[in-house]
Scaffold this motif. Structure first.
Motif, PDB file in Angstrom:
ATOM      1  N   GLU A 143      -6.887  -6.533   3.755  1.00  0.00           N
ATOM      2  CA  GLU A 143      -6.377  -5.171   3.679  1.00  0.00           C
ATOM      3  C   GLU A 143      -7.462  -4.141   3.987  1.00  0.00           C
ATOM      4  O   GLU A 143      -7.183  -3.058   4.476  1.00  0.00           O
ATOM      5  N   TYR A 194       1.273  -0.943  12.783  1.00  0.00           N
ATOM      6  CA  TYR A 194       0.928  -0.713  11.387  1.00  0.00           C
ATOM      7  C   TYR A 194       0.753   0.780  11.162  1.00  0.00           C
ATOM      8  O   TYR A 194       0.269   1.492  12.034  1.00  0.00           O
ATOM      9  N   CYS A 232      -0.565   4.007   8.475  1.00  0.00           N
ATOM     10  CA  CYS A 232      -1.423   4.389   7.358  1.00  0.00           C
ATOM     11  C   CYS A 232      -0.552   4.944   6.234  1.00  0.00           C
ATOM     12  O   CYS A 232       0.305   5.798   6.468  1.00  0.00           O
ATOM     13  N   LYS A 233      -0.800   4.469   5.013  1.00  0.00           N
ATOM     14  CA  LYS A 233       0.005   4.932   3.879  1.00  0.00           C
ATOM     15  C   LYS A 233      -0.339   6.345   3.443  1.00  0.00           C
ATOM     16  O   LYS A 233       0.405   6.962   2.704  1.00  0.00           O
ATOM     17  N   TYR A 234      -1.457   6.888   3.908  1.00  0.00           N
ATOM     18  CA  TYR A 234      -1.840   8.245   3.542  1.00  0.00           C
ATOM     19  C   TYR A 234      -1.362   9.300   4.539  1.00  0.00           C
ATOM     20  O   TYR A 234      -0.929  10.365   4.149  1.00  0.00           O
ATOM     21  N   GLY A 268       0.311   8.367   7.837  1.00  0.00           N
ATOM     22  CA  GLY A 268       1.367   7.925   8.739  1.00  0.00           C
ATOM     23  C   GLY A 268       0.921   7.608  10.153  1.00  0.00           C
ATOM     24  O   GLY A 268       1.746   7.294  11.002  1.00  0.00           O
ATOM     25  N   HIS A 323      -8.274   4.648   6.888  1.00  0.00           N
ATOM     26  CA  HIS A 323      -6.832   4.475   6.804  1.00  0.00           C
ATOM     27  C   HIS A 323      -6.545   3.229   5.991  1.00  0.00           C
ATOM     28  O   HIS A 323      -7.329   2.269   6.006  1.00  0.00           O
ATOM     29  N   ALA A 329       0.221   0.648   5.055  1.00  0.00           N
ATOM     30  CA  ALA A 329       1.440   0.720   4.263  1.00  0.00           C
ATOM     31  C   ALA A 329       2.121  -0.633   4.341  1.00  0.00           C
ATOM     32  O   ALA A 329       2.050  -1.317   5.358  1.00  0.00           O
TER      33      ALA A 329
END
Length: 84
Positions: free
Chosen positions: A8, A48, A50-52, A54, A80, A83
């Motif tokens: 991760e 993929y 990024c959860k922060y 997008g 990054h 998500a």
């Protein structure tokens, strides 16, 4: 076909979970090689996010290699994060 396992933090691919969790990660949040790789629990995808912020990337390695402008630690003070 053998499944792939990804970190991760850095996006590196491993052939097994023990090989992933047994090695030090150069992009560990505690610092360069100060912790082990962490298993990415999402599946393999064509893209993929990024959860922060997008942002969209074609691989986990691309995603984890650049700074995120919306990282919780502050503007570009972290990478990054994928998500699920």
């Amino acid at each position: 076909m053998m499944p792939n396992f990804y970190c991760e933090y850095c996006g590196k691919k491993f052939p097994s979970i023990p090989s992933l969790t047994g090695a030090y990660c150069p992009k560990h949040p505690a610092g360069f090689s100060k912790g082990k790789h962490k298993l990415y629990e999402g599946g393999e995808k064509s893209q993929y996010f990024c959860k922060y912020c997008g942002a969209k990337f074609n691989s986990l390695q691309q995603l984890t290699s650049s700074s995120c402008p919306r990282h919780p630690d502050g503007f570009s003070k972290g990478k990054h994060a994928p998500a699920l």
